[in-house]
Design a protein around this motif. Structure first.
Motif, PDB file in Angstrom:
ATOM      1  N   ALA A  17      77.233  -2.922  13.795  1.00 20.31           N
ATOM      2  CA  ALA A  17      76.189  -3.377  12.875  1.00 20.31           C
ATOM      3  C   ALA A  17      76.550  -2.973  11.448  1.00 20.31           C
ATOM      4  O   ALA A  17      76.378  -3.746  10.507  1.00 20.31           O
ATOM      5  N   ASP A  49      79.097  -5.219   9.990  1.00 22.51           N
ATOM      6  CA  ASP A  49      78.487  -6.509   9.626  1.00 22.51           C
ATOM      7  C   ASP A  49      77.669  -6.398   8.344  1.00 22.51           C
ATOM      8  O   ASP A  49      77.775  -7.224   7.449  1.00 22.51           O
ATOM      9  N   ASN A  50      76.794  -5.406   8.291  1.00 23.75           N
ATOM     10  CA  ASN A  50      75.890  -5.294   7.141  1.00 23.75           C
ATOM     11  C   ASN A  50      75.338  -3.873   7.051  1.00 23.75           C
ATOM     12  O   ASN A  50      74.416  -3.498   7.758  1.00 23.75           O
ATOM     13  N   ASP A  58      73.697  -2.233   4.552  1.00 23.97           N
ATOM     14  CA  ASP A  58      72.327  -2.061   4.049  1.00 23.97           C
ATOM     15  C   ASP A  58      71.294  -2.387   5.112  1.00 23.97           C
ATOM     16  O   ASP A  58      70.321  -1.662   5.288  1.00 23.97           O
ATOM     17  N   MET A  59      71.517  -3.494   5.834  1.00 29.39           N
ATOM     18  CA  MET A  59      70.554  -3.901   6.852  1.00 29.39           C
ATOM     19  C   MET A  59      70.489  -2.853   7.956  1.00 29.39           C
ATOM     20  O   MET A  59      69.411  -2.537   8.459  1.00 29.39           O
ATOM     21  N   THR A  60      71.643  -2.297   8.322  1.00 25.49           N
ATOM     22  CA  THR A  60      71.667  -1.273   9.367  1.00 25.49           C
ATOM     23  C   THR A  60      70.884  -0.048   8.922  1.00 25.49           C
ATOM     24  O   THR A  60      70.081   0.502   9.683  1.00 25.49           O
ATOM     25  N   ALA A  61      71.088   0.356   7.664  1.00 26.62           N
ATOM     26  CA  ALA A  61      70.356   1.514   7.146  1.00 26.62           C
ATOM     27  C   ALA A  61      68.860   1.231   7.104  1.00 26.62           C
ATOM     28  O   ALA A  61      68.043   2.089   7.440  1.00 26.62           O
ATOM     29  N   ALA A  62      68.512  -0.001   6.742  1.00 26.55           N
ATOM     30  CA  ALA A  62      67.095  -0.350   6.611  1.00 26.55           C
ATOM     31  C   ALA A  62      66.386  -0.403   7.958  1.00 26.55           C
ATOM     32  O   ALA A  62      65.172  -0.560   8.023  1.00 26.55           O
ATOM     33  N   LEU A  63      67.143  -0.260   9.058  1.00 20.86           N
ATOM     34  CA  LEU A  63      66.515  -0.171  10.375  1.00 20.86           C
ATOM     35  C   LEU A  63      66.390   1.287  10.822  1.00 20.86           C
ATOM     36  O   LEU A  63      65.968   1.567  11.926  1.00 20.86           O
ATOM     37  N   GLY A  64      66.795   2.218   9.955  1.00 15.94           N
ATOM     38  CA  GLY A  64      66.621   3.623  10.281  1.00 15.94           C
ATOM     39  C   GLY A  64      67.882   4.310  10.774  1.00 15.94           C
ATOM     40  O   GLY A  64      67.819   5.435  11.266  1.00 15.94           O
ATOM     41  N   VAL A  65      69.033   3.648  10.670  1.00 19.52           N
ATOM     42  CA  VAL A  65      70.279   4.264  11.125  1.00 19.52           C
ATOM     43  C   VAL A  65      70.913   5.048   9.968  1.00 19.52           C
ATOM     44  O   VAL A  65      71.084   4.509   8.873  1.00 19.52           O
ATOM     45  N   ASN A  66      71.240   6.307  10.221  1.00 21.42           N
ATOM     46  CA  ASN A  66      71.874   7.129   9.190  1.00 21.42           C
ATOM     47  C   ASN A  66      73.344   6.740   9.092  1.00 21.42           C
ATOM     48  O   ASN A  66      74.216   7.326   9.734  1.00 21.42           O
TER      49      ASN A  66
END
Lengths: 287, 233
Positions: A169, A172-173, A175-183
């Motif tokens: 993830a 792929d992206n 920012d999007m991964t971080a915005a789902l709560g992944v550090n």
């Protein structure tokens, strides 16, 4: 016939070594968009640490492990102390990682001198086995087996684990991964450690049949970069394919027209990029 | 009562351009719409709330706690679900992985099964890459991916973009379902019919500021105002 077989085997086994070194680079490259020019020196750090441990303890296996672990630690310290400050600024990243390359390179020269070295494998490995068509050095076969095992382990890590999902993830992206709560920073650190381990341990393994010296990092870095770009940034399958391709081209041209060896590798790179600008299995290409 | 989300005099610059020029808003439960023409700063506001765009001044509070300056992953973990403009489905992840890898389960909350229950099409294609789905299915997946993090506040940025009217109707009924839960909802939209169908409160953004913040009914009743702010009526 013998000759052809040996040239092909040399290409495949060299491909295995390149894959071990480049797999870490492609993950770091893909995930962090960092062009890590220090990756070649990680190979050498591993090789010299492995050499030292092997000389002191007599254990080849311990040398490989220590080479990997120490290099991973070096990579980790560099990441948290320096790389994080320049992340996102590709010019500074390149200058910083190149600078680190030069510094470590000179430290190696100061400690070990400039004579080419070899890691010595145990007696029972320094032999050749009959492969039907011809006899072939066991060490190279072992390296190929280890490369394949490593490829499978990495594949399982990326495909089957939660960490692998974070990595995919993130490639792929981010920012999007971080915005789902992944550090994502922690994921980067893990990948960097892993990349360091792979480069360092491949240095010890590679150093067992290819002699190394200060400056060899540039060769390894160049080949690894070509492998990563041919395969597609961030793609492990691509790195395997690219490594096999570069290994074979290198071995075939060196045996036939040595002067064209480098040109052929970059020629292959150009051809691949002309038809697949993102590499064979890179983003934007069909998977 | 503390508002779920409070934005206080937020300023964002991109290089030299002053994109958000002092945005303030408070929202309670239910669905609040943010509308406005292209380039007015709606997506920038969402990015600033998520921590994806740097804020020069001002604050964002989630349930009274200041979240400005936190990294995006901590803002998400504090309870904001994010459905980005353009959906941003991960090509390397399967449908099922989208609904599991970032899930933060709570008892009785959203999980992959519940999302599949609402969107059976996603279950049928659970092993495919998310990018093989149609636009509408991708949108449902993007919403599902945010729901399984069990947020207190769900922000959707132009979910109707590029979707056929019949899919937008499905989206409307889905939003009605979400409104029955105690999740607060923010809908950033250009599709006025859709926004009006599901939200009561509306904020109209005009060049980096809110030019109107009140009920949708009052806005639509005032033709001069709608014409001035959003170019319709």
């Amino acid at each position: 016939m013998n000759q052809v077989f040996i040239i092909l085997m040399n290409g495949i086994t060299y491909g295995g070594l390149l894959f071990m070194c480049a797999s870490g680079l492609t993950l770091v490259f893909g995930l962090m968009q960092v062009v890590n020019m220090s990756h070649g020196i990680f190979y050498l750090v591993g090789a010299y640490v492995g050499l030292t441990v092997q000389q002191r303890t007599g254990s080849w296996l311990l040398g490989i492990l220590t080479g990997g672990i120490v290099t991973a630690l070096v990579a980790f310290l560099l990441k948290i102390s320096l790389f994080e400050r320049v992340l996102g600024d590709s010019q500074r990243e390149t200058l910083l990682t190149l600078g680190i390359n030069l510094i470590i390179s000179d430290v190696i020269l100061a400690i070990f001198g400039g004579t080419p070295r070899n890691v010595v494998a145990p007696e029972r490995i320094r032999t050749s086995v009959d492969l039907g068509i011809s006899r072939y050095p066991l060490i190279r076969i072992l390296i190929l087996i280890i490369a394949v095992a490593e490829g499978i382990a990495l594949f399982l890590l990326i495909r089957k684990t939660r960490m692998g999902q974070y990595i995919r993830a993130g490639v792929d992206n981010k920012d999007m991964t971080a915005a789902l709560g992944v550090n994502i920073k922690l994921v980067f650190t893990f990948v960097f450690l892993l990349g360091g381990f792979l480069a360092g341990s491949s240095g010890v393994l590679g150093g067992t049949y290819l002699s190394f010296t200060q400056g060899f990092d540039a060769t390894i870095l160049t080949y690894s970069l070509v492998v990563v770009i041919i395969g597609g940034i961030g793609s492990l399958g691509g790195a395997a394919l690219g490594a096999l391709m570069v290994g074979l081209i290198d071995s075939i041209t060196k045996a036939t027209i040595p002067n064209l060896s480098m040109i052929s590798i970059f020629g292959a790179l150009m051809v691949v990029l002309a038809f697949r600008p993102n590499g064979l299995l890179g983003k934007g290409a069909k998977r | 009562m503390t508002p779920i989300l409070k934005v206080e005099d937020l300023h964002v610059y991109y290089g030299g351009s002053h994109v958000l020029q002092g945005v303030s808003m408070e929202l309670e439960r239910g669905m609040t719409a943010i509308i406005g023409r292209n380039g007015m700063g709606k997506t920038t506001l969402v990015n600033a709330i998520m921590g994806l765009a740097p804020t020069r001044a001002g604050s964002v509070f989630l349930e009274g706690a200041r979240i400005t300056g936190l990294p995006p992953y901590l803002i998400a973990r504090k309870g904001i679900g994010y459905v980005p403009q353009g959906r941003k489905i991960f090509p390397s992840l399967t449908v099922d992985e989208h609904l599991r890898f970032a899930a933060r389960p709570v008892p009785g909350g959203w999980d992959a099964e519940k999302v599949y229950g609402l969107f059976p099409r996603l279950r049928e294609r659970f092993r495919q890459s998310g990018t093989n789905l149609s636009g509408g299915e991708q949108q449902m997946l993007a919403i599902g991916r945010a729901l399984v993090t069990n947020p207190k506040l769900l922000i959707m940025d132009e979910p109707s973009e590029g979707l056929a009217p019949v899919i937008v109707d499905q989206l409307i009924s889905f939003c009605e379902t979400l409104k029955q839960t105690d999740m607060a909802l923010v809908l950033v939209e250009q599709n006025l019919t859709f926004a009006r169908a599901v939200s009561d409160q509306v904020n109209v953004m005009l060049t980096g500021r809110f030019a109107y913040q009140d009920s949708f009914e009052a806005l639509m009743a005032d033709h001069a105002l709608t014409h001035q702010l959003i170019g319709v009526g």
